[in-house]
Write a protein that holds these residues in place. Structure first.
Motif, PDB file in Angstrom:
ATOM      1  N   MET A   1      18.811 -78.983  12.215  1.00  0.00           N
ATOM      2  CA  MET A   1      17.792 -77.666  11.837  1.00  0.00           C
ATOM      3  C   MET A   1      16.277 -78.133  11.106  1.00  0.00           C
ATOM      4  SD  MET A   1      18.778 -74.275  13.136  1.00  0.00           S
ATOM      5  CE  MET A   1      20.535 -73.607  14.306  1.00  0.00           C
ATOM      6  N   ASN A   2      15.984 -78.014  10.905  1.00  0.00           N
ATOM      7  CA  ASN A   2      15.076 -78.767  10.204  1.00  0.00           C
ATOM      8  C   ASN A   2      14.877 -79.183   9.230  1.00  0.00           C
ATOM      9  OD1 ASN A   2      12.691 -78.557  12.949  1.00  0.00           O
ATOM     10  ND2 ASN A   2      12.181 -76.955  12.569  1.00  0.00           N
ATOM     11  N   GLU A   3      14.354 -79.964   8.272  1.00  0.00           N
ATOM     12  CA  GLU A   3      14.803 -80.424   6.431  1.00  0.00           C
ATOM     13  C   GLU A   3      13.404 -79.430   6.517  1.00  0.00           C
ATOM     14  OE1 GLU A   3      16.992 -81.991   5.422  1.00  0.00           O
ATOM     15  OE2 GLU A   3      17.575 -82.777   7.213  1.00  0.00           O
ATOM     16  N   MET A   4      13.544 -79.070   5.460  1.00  0.00           N
ATOM     17  CA  MET A   4      12.585 -77.734   4.340  1.00  0.00           C
ATOM     18  C   MET A   4      12.981 -78.285   2.502  1.00  0.00           C
ATOM     19  SD  MET A   4      11.530 -73.628   5.240  1.00  0.00           S
ATOM     20  CE  MET A   4      11.916 -74.240   6.076  1.00  0.00           C
ATOM     21  N   ASN A   5      12.007 -78.426   1.964  1.00  0.00           N
ATOM     22  CA  ASN A   5      11.886 -78.597   0.911  1.00  0.00           C
ATOM     23  C   ASN A   5      10.611 -77.576   0.746  1.00  0.00           C
ATOM     24  OD1 ASN A   5      12.131 -78.741  -1.695  1.00  0.00           O
ATOM     25  ND2 ASN A   5      11.010 -81.041  -1.791  1.00  0.00           N
ATOM     26  N   ILE A   6      11.463 -76.401  -0.233  1.00  0.00           N
ATOM     27  CA  ILE A   6      11.035 -75.160  -0.939  1.00  0.00           C
ATOM     28  C   ILE A   6      10.645 -75.221  -2.721  1.00  0.00           C
ATOM     29  CG2 ILE A   6      11.479 -73.946   0.998  1.00  0.00           C
ATOM     30  CD1 ILE A   6      13.610 -72.364  -1.055  1.00  0.00           C
ATOM     31  N   SER A   7      11.442 -76.145  -3.004  1.00  0.00           N
ATOM     32  CA  SER A   7      11.271 -77.108  -4.274  1.00  0.00           C
ATOM     33  C   SER A   7       9.692 -76.191  -5.010  1.00  0.00           C
ATOM     34  CB  SER A   7      11.730 -78.039  -4.817  1.00  0.00           C
ATOM     35  OG  SER A   7      10.867 -78.926  -4.423  1.00  0.00           O
ATOM     36  N   SER A   8       9.240 -76.177  -4.649  1.00  0.00           N
ATOM     37  CA  SER A   8       7.367 -76.291  -5.114  1.00  0.00           C
ATOM     38  C   SER A   8       7.446 -74.538  -5.182  1.00  0.00           C
ATOM     39  CB  SER A   8       6.645 -76.628  -4.386  1.00  0.00           C
ATOM     40  OG  SER A   8       6.512 -76.074  -3.581  1.00  0.00           O
ATOM     41  N   VAL A  48      10.887 -67.872   5.421  1.00  0.00           N
ATOM     42  CA  VAL A  48      11.959 -68.025   5.466  1.00  0.00           C
ATOM     43  C   VAL A  48      13.038 -66.983   5.023  1.00  0.00           C
ATOM     44  CG1 VAL A  48      12.109 -70.184   3.020  1.00  0.00           C
ATOM     45  CG2 VAL A  48      11.953 -67.672   2.652  1.00  0.00           C
ATOM     46  N   VAL A  49      14.046 -67.218   5.156  1.00  0.00           N
ATOM     47  CA  VAL A  49      14.526 -65.252   5.219  1.00  0.00           C
ATOM     48  C   VAL A  49      15.442 -65.648   3.715  1.00  0.00           C
ATOM     49  CG1 VAL A  49      16.540 -64.373   6.550  1.00  0.00           C
ATOM     50  CG2 VAL A  49      14.969 -65.614   7.766  1.00  0.00           C
ATOM     51  N   ARG A  50      15.408 -64.501   3.840  1.00  0.00           N
ATOM     52  CA  ARG A  50      16.274 -63.748   2.140  1.00  0.00           C
ATOM     53  C   ARG A  50      17.183 -62.803   2.699  1.00  0.00           C
ATOM     54  NH1 ARG A  50      12.426 -62.910  -3.938  1.00  0.00           N
ATOM     55  NH2 ARG A  50      12.247 -61.087  -2.398  1.00  0.00           N
ATOM     56  N   LYS A  51      18.272 -62.921   2.445  1.00  0.00           N
ATOM     57  CA  LYS A  51      18.934 -61.988   2.554  1.00  0.00           C
ATOM     58  C   LYS A  51      19.258 -61.388   0.220  1.00  0.00           C
ATOM     59  CE  LYS A  51      24.250 -60.934   3.021  1.00  0.00           C
ATOM     60  NZ  LYS A  51      24.906 -62.018   3.863  1.00  0.00           N
ATOM     61  N   THR A  52      19.115 -59.993   0.175  1.00  0.00           N
ATOM     62  CA  THR A  52      19.331 -59.662  -1.116  1.00  0.00           C
ATOM     63  C   THR A  52      20.530 -58.840  -1.255  1.00  0.00           C
ATOM     64  OG1 THR A  52      17.896 -58.465  -1.059  1.00  0.00           O
ATOM     65  CG2 THR A  52      16.680 -59.794  -2.107  1.00  0.00           C
ATOM     66  N   THR A  53      21.536 -58.702  -2.428  1.00  0.00           N
ATOM     67  CA  THR A  53      22.920 -57.518  -2.117  1.00  0.00           C
ATOM     68  C   THR A  53      22.602 -57.516  -3.920  1.00  0.00           C
ATOM     69  OG1 THR A  53      24.766 -57.982  -1.930  1.00  0.00           O
ATOM     70  CG2 THR A  53      23.919 -59.664  -2.329  1.00  0.00           C
ATOM     71  N   PRO A  54      23.368 -56.672  -4.284  1.00  0.00           N
ATOM     72  CA  PRO A  54      23.970 -56.183  -5.833  1.00  0.00           C
ATOM     73  C   PRO A  54      25.374 -56.822  -5.651  1.00  0.00           C
ATOM     74  CG  PRO A  54      24.281 -54.049  -4.307  1.00  0.00           C
ATOM     75  CD  PRO A  54      23.414 -55.183  -2.938  1.00  0.00           C
ATOM     76  N   ARG A  79      20.761 -72.941   7.832  1.00  0.00           N
ATOM     77  CA  ARG A  79      21.179 -73.752   6.116  1.00  0.00           C
ATOM     78  C   ARG A  79      20.730 -73.067   5.268  1.00  0.00           C
ATOM     79  NH1 ARG A  79      18.309 -77.323   4.105  1.00  0.00           N
ATOM     80  NH2 ARG A  79      16.440 -77.341   5.585  1.00  0.00           N
ATOM     81  N   LEU A  80      21.211 -72.673   3.627  1.00  0.00           N
ATOM     82  CA  LEU A  80      21.516 -72.661   2.938  1.00  0.00           C
ATOM     83  C   LEU A  80      19.890 -73.079   1.950  1.00  0.00           C
ATOM     84  CD1 LEU A  80      21.618 -69.251   1.251  1.00  0.00           C
ATOM     85  CD2 LEU A  80      23.644 -71.132   0.046  1.00  0.00           C
ATOM     86  N   LEU A  81      19.074 -72.349   1.782  1.00  0.00           N
ATOM     87  CA  LEU A  81      17.679 -73.733   1.191  1.00  0.00           C
ATOM     88  C   LEU A  81      18.199 -73.433  -0.689  1.00  0.00           C
ATOM     89  CD1 LEU A  81      14.919 -72.348   3.027  1.00  0.00           C
ATOM     90  CD2 LEU A  81      16.347 -74.510   3.453  1.00  0.00           C
ATOM     91  N   ALA A  82      19.031 -71.536  -1.114  1.00  0.00           N
ATOM     92  CA  ALA A  82      18.939 -71.734  -2.161  1.00  0.00           C
ATOM     93  C   ALA A  82      19.723 -71.062  -2.934  1.00  0.00           C
ATOM     94  CB  ALA A  82      17.222 -71.743  -2.933  1.00  0.00           C
TER      95      ALA A  82
END
Length: 321
Positions: A1-8, A48-54, A79-82
């Motif tokens: 998978m592609n490298e990605m930095n989302i820290s910003s 990105v794809v975000r999954k939210t859950t209670p 990959r899980l990014l954060a």
């Protein structure tokens, strides 16, 4: 998978800053409160794809799997990014690499590739891995076999021309007898857990992508094979045709690690067919329960399609038991 930095674009707690989001596309919503969405960010049109859950416990388990277990597997997953695990009862979130649109249509070449990767992750030694909450989303084979026998009764004899859930009782009796006589499959391996048609496909780049690893656990190797080859779904128009089904099972048997499945191919096919038939019978029972409880016509149409597929899968495997 592609490298990605989302820290910003992350806030101090690890969540994505709201001011960094320019568009949201809902991808899925579950009754449990899980929401999956694609977020398009200001940062060079990144998404990105975000999954939210209670459910913080499940989010923590999933994050742990991606940190400690998935790196041992073939690299076919986003990959899980954060992650943000909320211990105060608020919503937890998991942020994944976006592989964009995934084509989930059946493709035998892709399925063969997936079978090879499956054989490799089944061969990983799972002893010592952190797999808390080690259950699949459906009952294990032993429970399914016991439920089949209890539902019909220990001394069940079908009436002439009797049918159960649209299936000939003679075929059900064949599976019922074998489920009573043959011990359950007890060889447990590392299993994806929910490898249905919506959990894998071809990415826009043309590569295999396997998603939905939240149910990763130990189970029979036949668990993944059943979900891939025989599990009914209203989104799948038909079963994998018999010749392709046979080729895929043969491909798995040829690549399976030593001792994971029977060394004799005929024994492997019989053992898998019993597992699949027992699972399909349980699916038929579940679909009937849902039909009895549903008044929504569109939902009922989907369930009836699943019932047709489950019955066809049952017949195919029962005839091989």
């Amino acid at each position: 998978m592609n490298e990605m930095n989302i820290s910003s674009v992350l806030a101090a707690d690890g969540s994505i800053r709201e001011d960094a989001i320019v568009r949201r596309d809902l991808l899925g919503r579950e009754d449990s409160g899980v929401v999956v969405e694609r977020l398009v960010l200001q940062e060079q049109g990144m998404s990105v794809v975000r999954k939210t859950t209670p459910n913080a416990a499940l989010a923590a388990r999933e994050a742990g799997l991606y940190a400690e277990v998935l790196p041992l597997l073939p690299s076919v997953y986003p990959r899980l990014l954060a992650s943000v695990i909320a211990e105060d009862g608020s919503v937890s979130s998991l942020i994944y690499e976006d592989v964009c649109a995934i084509d989930h249509r059946y493709d035998e070449q892709l399925a063969v590739e997936l079978i090879g990767h499956m054989a490799r992750w089944h061969a990983i030694k799972a002893t010592g891995l952190k797999l808390d909450g080690e259950r699949g989303p459906r009952p294990d084979y032993e429970e399914l076999a016991a439920e089949l026998i209890m539902a019909l009764g220990w001394s069940w004899r079908p009436d002439e021309d009797e049918r159960l859930f649209g299936v000939e009782a003679g075929l059900v009796k064949r599976v019922y007898d074998q489920a009573k006589q043959q011990p359950p499959v007890i060889k447990y391996v590392l299993s994806h857990g929910d490898l249905h048609a919506g959990s894998y496909g071809r990415s826009a780049a043309g590569t295999l992508v396997v998603t939905n690893w939240a149910h990763l656990h130990r189970n029979s190797p036949y668990w993944d094979l059943y979900h891939l080859l025989d599990m009914p779904s209203s989104t799948v128009p038909h079963l994998i045709e018999d010749a392709a089904w046979d080729r895929l099972l043969t491909a798995y048997w040829q690549q399976a690690g030593e001792g994971i499945v029977p060394a004799e191919q005929a024994a492997f096919m019989r053992e898998y067919s019993l597992f699949s038939a027992v699972f399909s019978f349980w699916q038929l029972q579940e679909i009937e329960r849902k039909l009895a409880a549903s008044e929504d016509e569109e939902h009922r149409v989907r369930l009836m399609k699943e019932r047709e597929l489950a019955a066809s899968a049952f017949r195919r495997c029962a005839e091989l038991v």
